[in-house]
Write a protein that holds these residues in place. Structure first.
Motif, PDB file in Angstrom:
ATOM      1  N   LEU A 220       0.855  -1.182   0.000  1.00  7.73           N
ATOM      2  CA  LEU A 220       0.000   0.000   0.000  1.00  7.73           C
ATOM      3  C   LEU A 220       0.889   1.229   0.000  1.00  7.73           C
ATOM      4  CD1 LEU A 220      -2.429  -1.004   2.898  1.00  7.73           C
ATOM      5  CD2 LEU A 220      -2.996  -1.034   0.457  1.00  7.73           C
ATOM      6  N   GLY A 221       0.489   2.245  -0.739  1.00 10.97           N
ATOM      7  CA  GLY A 221       1.131   3.546  -0.619  1.00 10.97           C
ATOM      8  C   GLY A 221       0.265   4.430   0.254  1.00 10.97           C
ATOM      9  N   VAL A 222       0.865   5.092   1.229  1.00  8.34           N
ATOM     10  CA  VAL A 222       0.128   6.005   2.112  1.00  8.34           C
ATOM     11  C   VAL A 222       0.689   7.404   1.887  1.00  8.34           C
ATOM     12  CG1 VAL A 222      -0.569   6.524   4.484  1.00  8.34           C
ATOM     13  CG2 VAL A 222      -0.156   4.145   3.796  1.00  8.34           C
ATOM     14  N   TYR A 223      -0.134   8.295   1.347  1.00 10.08           N
ATOM     15  CA  TYR A 223       0.305   9.639   0.979  1.00 10.08           C
ATOM     16  C   TYR A 223      -0.409  10.651   1.865  1.00 10.08           C
ATOM     17  CZ  TYR A 223       2.200   7.157  -2.994  1.00 10.08           C
ATOM     18  OH  TYR A 223       2.907   6.277  -3.781  1.00 10.08           O
ATOM     19  N   ILE A 224       0.373  11.330   2.694  1.00 14.04           N
ATOM     20  CA  ILE A 224      -0.169  12.228   3.714  1.00 14.04           C
ATOM     21  C   ILE A 224       0.066  13.666   3.279  1.00 14.04           C
ATOM     22  CG2 ILE A 224      -0.080  12.872   6.146  1.00 14.04           C
ATOM     23  CD1 ILE A 224       1.343  10.101   6.584  1.00 14.04           C
ATOM     24  N   ALA A 225      -1.018  14.391   3.017  1.00 15.65           N
ATOM     25  CA  ALA A 225      -0.925  15.798   2.619  1.00 15.65           C
ATOM     26  C   ALA A 225      -1.214  16.671   3.832  1.00 15.65           C
ATOM     27  CB  ALA A 225      -1.910  16.100   1.494  1.00 15.65           C
ATOM     28  N   LYS A 226      -0.275  17.593   4.112  1.00 12.73           N
ATOM     29  CA  LYS A 226      -0.389  18.399   5.331  1.00 12.73           C
ATOM     30  C   LYS A 226      -0.360  19.904   5.077  1.00 12.73           C
ATOM     31  CE  LYS A 226       3.143  16.030   6.855  1.00 12.73           C
ATOM     32  NZ  LYS A 226       4.263  15.531   7.685  1.00 12.73           N
ATOM     33  N   PRO A 227      -0.981  20.389   3.991  1.00 11.17           N
ATOM     34  CA  PRO A 227      -1.038  21.847   3.801  1.00 11.17           C
ATOM     35  C   PRO A 227      -2.026  22.464   4.787  1.00 11.17           C
ATOM     36  CG  PRO A 227      -2.359  20.770   2.143  1.00 11.17           C
ATOM     37  CD  PRO A 227      -1.669  19.666   2.909  1.00 11.17           C
ATOM     38  N   HIS A 228      -2.102  23.779   4.806  1.00  4.62           N
ATOM     39  CA  HIS A 228      -2.979  24.467   5.753  1.00  4.62           C
ATOM     40  C   HIS A 228      -4.328  24.829   5.147  1.00  4.62           C
ATOM     41  CE1 HIS A 228       0.267  24.672   8.603  1.00  4.62           C
ATOM     42  NE2 HIS A 228       1.043  25.292   7.738  1.00  4.62           N
ATOM     43  N   SER A 229      -4.504  24.647   3.830  1.00  5.09           N
ATOM     44  CA  SER A 229      -5.748  25.053   3.184  1.00  5.09           C
ATOM     45  C   SER A 229      -5.956  24.257   1.909  1.00  5.09           C
ATOM     46  CB  SER A 229      -5.705  26.541   2.842  1.00  5.09           C
ATOM     47  OG  SER A 229      -4.731  26.788   1.837  1.00  5.09           O
ATOM     48  N   GLY A 230      -7.161  24.401   1.347  1.00  3.41           N
ATOM     49  CA  GLY A 230      -7.447  23.762   0.075  1.00  3.41           C
ATOM     50  C   GLY A 230      -6.543  24.270  -1.032  1.00  3.41           C
ATOM     51  N   LEU A 231      -6.224  25.561  -0.992  1.00  6.50           N
ATOM     52  CA  LEU A 231      -5.319  26.119  -1.996  1.00  6.50           C
ATOM     53  C   LEU A 231      -3.945  25.470  -1.882  1.00  6.50           C
ATOM     54  CD1 LEU A 231      -5.018  28.181  -4.251  1.00  6.50           C
ATOM     55  CD2 LEU A 231      -4.315  29.869  -2.535  1.00  6.50           C
ATOM     56  N   GLY A 232      -3.509  25.225  -0.647  1.00  7.41           N
ATOM     57  CA  GLY A 232      -2.230  24.539  -0.443  1.00  7.41           C
ATOM     58  C   GLY A 232      -2.260  23.121  -0.971  1.00  7.41           C
ATOM     59  N   LEU A 233      -3.413  22.441  -0.834  1.00  7.94           N
ATOM     60  CA  LEU A 233      -3.536  21.082  -1.362  1.00  7.94           C
ATOM     61  C   LEU A 233      -3.435  21.090  -2.880  1.00  7.94           C
ATOM     62  CD1 LEU A 233      -4.075  18.076  -0.929  1.00  7.94           C
ATOM     63  CD2 LEU A 233      -6.530  18.581  -1.033  1.00  7.94           C
ATOM     64  N   ILE A 234      -4.063  22.066  -3.509  1.00 14.05           N
ATOM     65  CA  ILE A 234      -3.961  22.183  -4.970  1.00 14.05           C
ATOM     66  C   ILE A 234      -2.500  22.333  -5.388  1.00 14.05           C
ATOM     67  CG2 ILE A 234      -4.510  23.666  -6.942  1.00 14.05           C
ATOM     68  CD1 ILE A 234      -7.202  24.229  -5.590  1.00 14.05           C
ATOM     69  N   TRP A 235      -1.735  23.120  -4.623  1.00 12.44           N
ATOM     70  CA  TRP A 235      -0.317  23.320  -4.932  1.00 12.44           C
ATOM     71  C   TRP A 235       0.470  22.015  -4.761  1.00 12.44           C
ATOM     72  CZ3 TRP A 235       2.876  26.034  -7.527  1.00 12.44           C
ATOM     73  CH2 TRP A 235       4.236  26.061  -7.220  1.00 12.44           C
ATOM     74  N   VAL A 236       0.177  21.266  -3.708  1.00  9.74           N
ATOM     75  CA  VAL A 236       0.849  19.985  -3.491  1.00  9.74           C
ATOM     76  C   VAL A 236       0.573  19.033  -4.655  1.00  9.74           C
ATOM     77  CG1 VAL A 236       0.858  17.898  -2.052  1.00  9.74           C
ATOM     78  CG2 VAL A 236       0.933  20.148  -0.974  1.00  9.74           C
ATOM     79  N   LEU A 237      -0.694  18.959  -5.090  1.00  7.55           N
ATOM     80  CA  LEU A 237      -1.062  18.071  -6.186  1.00  7.55           C
ATOM     81  C   LEU A 237      -0.445  18.534  -7.506  1.00  7.55           C
ATOM     82  CD1 LEU A 237      -4.827  17.441  -5.330  1.00  7.55           C
ATOM     83  CD2 LEU A 237      -2.893  15.885  -4.972  1.00  7.55           C
ATOM     84  N   ALA A 238      -0.354  19.862  -7.682  1.00  5.93           N
ATOM     85  CA  ALA A 238       0.263  20.391  -8.897  1.00  5.93           C
ATOM     86  C   ALA A 238       1.736  20.005  -8.961  1.00  5.93           C
ATOM     87  CB  ALA A 238       0.099  21.904  -8.953  1.00  5.93           C
ATOM     88  N   ARG A 239       2.452  20.094  -7.829  1.00  3.51           N
ATOM     89  CA  ARG A 239       3.855  19.686  -7.792  1.00  3.51           C
ATOM     90  C   ARG A 239       3.988  18.195  -8.119  1.00  3.51           C
ATOM     91  NH1 ARG A 239       8.146  21.858  -5.339  1.00  3.51           N
ATOM     92  NH2 ARG A 239       8.604  19.808  -4.418  1.00  3.51           N
TER      93      ARG A 239
END
Length: 304
Positions: A220-239
């Motif tokens: 299993l791959g476990v991917y933990i996203a820890k930005p502070h906002s939805g906009l930060g999550l978009i940036w993480v996914l874009a990277r």
């Protein structure tokens, strides 16, 4: 081979192909390769019953024509049986079809499958419910629920709905406090904005759709996203879509064959399992079932 096709009559509309045409093309492709084929063309409301009947007939191959939800629903019925799953990709993303190297154009997919070969792949599950691609919690299930609510609506209404959904994502600030057991380290407590558990690891290559070359590694791959906002999550996914998975402290990756996710306060969590939104009681117990599903795929380059 004895093939039975179950085709979602609404799935091919976005491709400009009628369900009747798809059923006819499937019959022509498999009969030309020397196989026998029967088919059911069904409305979405009747899909579950049609898959039940097809699985009970125990064909050599069950050809599922639809999106990721249809494919996962068919696969759940075939676990532990001798019937192989074949995918006619008619959805928006078609995750597993892409990973298996199945062409996304219906004609090409049917031709490749009719002369294809069998392969064993892993199946993941959470609290006993199987999924083939990923299980998401946090913000993504809200997005999936919003998309489901917009399906079938008029175009203008869908466009307005997607913009409203994007605004909701950008403004989101919600987090989950969870503990993770069974990964590469001892129990890990994290505060996450979003978490994805994938059936085998993502390749970490550039691409709008995250891909997996390995589907039988038992991980299993476990991917933990820890930005502070939805906009930060978009940036993480874009990277990540640019292949920049490493070097961002807002995205952490773990791997294991079994993982348990616990929460202190919430007794149930909303998940998106292969795009299907469900509620499950915690703790969430994830595991891999190695080589649990037989699939029909195009002949590999090595075998040609």
């Amino acid at each position: 081979m004895r093939v039975h096709a179950v085709i979602n009559s609404r799935a091919g509309q976005a491709l400009g192909v009628s369900g009747e045409d798809l059923a006819s093309k499937a019959r022509a492709a498999f009969e030309a390769a020397g196989h026998t084929i029967t088919s059911d063309l069904v409305e979405p409301a009747m899909l579950s019953a049609a898959l039940d009947r097809a699985a009970a007939e125990k064909p050599d191959v069950l050809l599922a024509g639809g999106g990721d939800g249809t494919v996962t629903s068919a696969a759940r019925r075939l676990l532990g049986s001798k019937t192989a799953l074949a995918i006619l990709p008619l959805g928006t993303v078609n995750r597993l079809a892409r990973d298996l190297g199945i062409p996304l154009a219906p004609d090409a997919a049917l031709g490749a499958l009719a002369s294809g070969e069998f392969r064993k792949i892993d199946v993941a599950e959470v609290n006993g419910e199987a999924f083939l691609c990923n299980s998401l919690l946090g913000l993504p299930p809200k997005i999936s629920a919003g998309r489901q609510a917009l399906r079938g609506r008029p175009l203008g209404e869908r466009i307005r709905g997607y913009f409203a959904l994007l605004k909701t994502v950008i403004a989101s600030r919600g987090h989950l406090d969870i503990a993770i057991d069974g990964a590469e380290t001892e129990r890990k407590r994290v505060r996450v904005f979003s978490l994805a558990v994938s059936n085998n690891l993502y390749d970490e290559k550039p691409g709008l759709v995250f891909s997996r070359k390995g589907l039988s590694d038992g991980k299993l791959g476990v991917y933990i996203a820890k930005p502070h906002s939805g906009l930060g999550l978009i940036w993480v996914l874009a990277r990540a879509s640019l292949g920049l998975w490493r070097g961002d402290d807002r995205l952490e990756r773990l791997s294991a064959s079994e993982v348990t996710i616990m929460t202190r306060r919430k007794k149930t969590l909303r998940l998106s399992n292969d795009g299907e939104v469900v509620r499950m009681r915690t703790p969430l117990k994830y595991r891999v079932r190695p080589a649990a599903l037989t699939v029909l795929v195009p002949v590999s380059e090595d075998a040609r």
